[in-house]
Design a protein around this motif. Structure first.
Motif, mmCIF file in Angstrom:
data_model
loop_
_atom_site.group_PDB
_atom_site.id
_atom_site.type_symbol
_atom_site.label_atom_id
_atom_site.label_comp_id
_atom_site.label_asym_id
_atom_site.label_seq_id
_atom_site.Cartn_x
_atom_site.Cartn_y
_atom_site.Cartn_z
ATOM 1 N N UNK A 93 -7.202 4.290 -1.471
ATOM 2 C CA UNK A 93 -6.846 5.349 -2.420
ATOM 3 C C UNK A 93 -5.495 5.969 -2.045
ATOM 4 N N UNK A 94 -5.354 6.374 -0.788
ATOM 5 C CA UNK A 94 -4.112 7.038 -0.391
ATOM 6 C C UNK A 94 -2.956 6.055 -0.255
ATOM 7 N N UNK A 95 -3.252 4.807 0.074
ATOM 8 C CA UNK A 95 -2.190 3.803 0.070
ATOM 9 C C UNK A 95 -1.654 3.610 -1.345
ATOM 10 N N UNK A 96 -2.554 3.537 -2.330
ATOM 11 C CA UNK A 96 -2.118 3.389 -3.722
ATOM 12 C C UNK A 96 -1.299 4.593 -4.169
ATOM 13 N N UNK A 97 -1.723 5.799 -3.777
ATOM 14 C CA UNK A 97 -0.957 6.994 -4.144
ATOM 15 C C UNK A 97 0.425 6.990 -3.492
ATOM 16 N N UNK A 98 0.489 6.589 -2.223
ATOM 17 C CA UNK A 98 1.777 6.566 -1.529
ATOM 18 C C UNK A 98 2.729 5.563 -2.170
ATOM 19 N N UNK A 99 2.209 4.386 -2.515
ATOM 20 C CA UNK A 99 3.045 3.381 -3.182
ATOM 21 C C UNK A 99 3.507 3.905 -4.539
ATOM 22 N N UNK A 100 2.598 4.551 -5.267
ATOM 23 C CA UNK A 100 2.961 5.088 -6.578
ATOM 24 C C UNK A 100 4.010 6.186 -6.450
ATOM 25 N N UNK A 101 3.932 7.004 -5.405
ATOM 26 C CA UNK A 101 4.914 8.078 -5.223
ATOM 27 C C UNK A 101 6.324 7.524 -5.095
#
Length: 376
Positions: A93-101
């Protein structure tokens, strides 16, 4: 209560596969260009894949409640549960958010100012409440259901701790019945249309239905009750949903469906989960169907597929529509079909890589950081 079924149940992986398959069909075909009558009907039928989220919630209620009940009394019970859940869901979840950021602004999916102001909803697992606050980031809109799940994980252990045995069954049944009333209050509250679909109080009936099945499965005579009741429950739930939805074109945001449909779906999917448990180890057609290898494979990678597929879909559509040839491709049936298959393959590849390169590494830490001990 005695412990429930031990070991993995292949049919439950099949149910996960059904759920994610429905969600994928609903999202990847939501811009289908065909205008023929039969095409519209087929796409509308596949569009009912939004109900896959209800199935995910029933499964979560069943599995989480079963795990909590079976381990109740262990030292560090609550902490261990939260640690194990965090190791399962946080890394991807947080990896996906970091990549999206980083990639989202570069691809034009969100501007940095909007992500800076509204991103905290998603970092804090509050994406469902962002909808009610009218601060949704469209490419992350599907994260609302992950927020519902996380809020359930935080609150439900207290319910299991305080209400045990028949009391837990009674609380679960009461929450199932309360679902429509809670959604009615949300619908009439002045919040945006669709808030009842996404806010946690509006989804308690599906989660509680799964919990109820878990409690019944562990009660004396519960296995026999599940064997007798699963198919009538599934049939009545499906019939109720069909009777309610047909006059409204199964529009999830039509007022009657927003209030009542999730109760019928909870009943139908609760029946399916009960059937998967009751037929385990038999040659029943339901167990054979749900244990099919393709469904189980989809179920195995369902979490990664859910997280990444909509990001792939929104990003690819945006990139294609920004180019004349891409617009022409999406305007044809063959072109859109090729796009949908490619987006699905890309999502599967990313989910496979995520599971083996990221998720499994953290899952391996569960027994080290939160070992399951013998009950006190």
């Amino acid at each position: 209560m005695p412990a429930g079924p031990r070991g993995p149940l292949p049919a439950l992986d099949g149910l996960r596969g059904l759920a994610i398959g429905g969600v994928l069909a609903c999202h990847l075909l939501n811009a289908w260009p065909g205008a023929g009558a039969w095409e519209r009907r087929a796409v509308a039928a596949l569009g009912l894949g939004w109900t896959g989220v209800d199935l995910f919630f029933v499964l979560s209620g069943f599995l989480i409640t079963g795990g909590l009940v079976d381990t109740l009394g262990q030292r560090g019970w609550w902490r261990g549960f939260l640690v194990r859940r965090a190791l399962r869901i946080f890394p991807l979840y947080y990896l996906a958010l970091a990549v999206f950021a980083v990639a989202g602004p570069a691809l034009g999916l969100v501007d940095q100012w909007t992500f800076g102001r509204w991103g905290w909803w998603y970092w804090g697992y509050l994406g469902n409440w962002a909808y009610a606050a009218r601060q949704v980031i469209p490419a992350l809109s599907h994260f609302w259901s992950l927020a519902v799940e996380e809020q359930f994980y935080l609150a439900w252990p207290l319910v299991v701790l305080l209400a045990r045995g028949r009391a837990l069954a009674a609380v679960s049944a009461a929450l199932v019945c309360a679902g429509p009333a809670l959604r009615w209050l949300i619908v009439d509250s002045g919040l945006p249309v669709g808030s009842a679909y996404r806010l946690t109080p509006g989804r308690v009936d599906a989660l509680a239905m799964g919990a109820l099945v878990a409690v019944v499965a562990r009660a004396p005579g519960g296995a026999g009750l599940l064997r007798r009741a699963w198919w009538p429950a599934a049939a009545v739930g499906a019939a109720g949903f069909a009777a309610l939805g047909l006059p409204h074109g199964f529009d999830m945001h039509a007022r009657p469906l927003e209030i009542w449909s999730h109760l019928w779906l909870a009943l139908a999917f609760g029946g399916l989960v009960a059937g998967a448990v009751a037929t385990e180890g038999t040659a029943h057609p339901l167990r054979r169907a749900l244990s099919a290898a393709p469904l189980r494979a989809l179920g195995r990678y369902s979490y990664g597929l859910y997280v990444v597929h909509y990001l792939v879909h929104v990003g690819a559509l945006g990139a294609l529509r920004a180019r004349p040839w891409g617009t022409a491709l999406l305007a044809s049936r063959a072109g859109y079909a090729a796009y949908a298959v490619t987006a699905l393959a890309a999502s599967l590849l990313i989910a496979w890589a995520s599971f083996h390169l990221v998720e499994q590494r953290f899952l391996a830490l569960k027994d080290r950081l939160a070992p399951r001990r013998a009950a006190a």
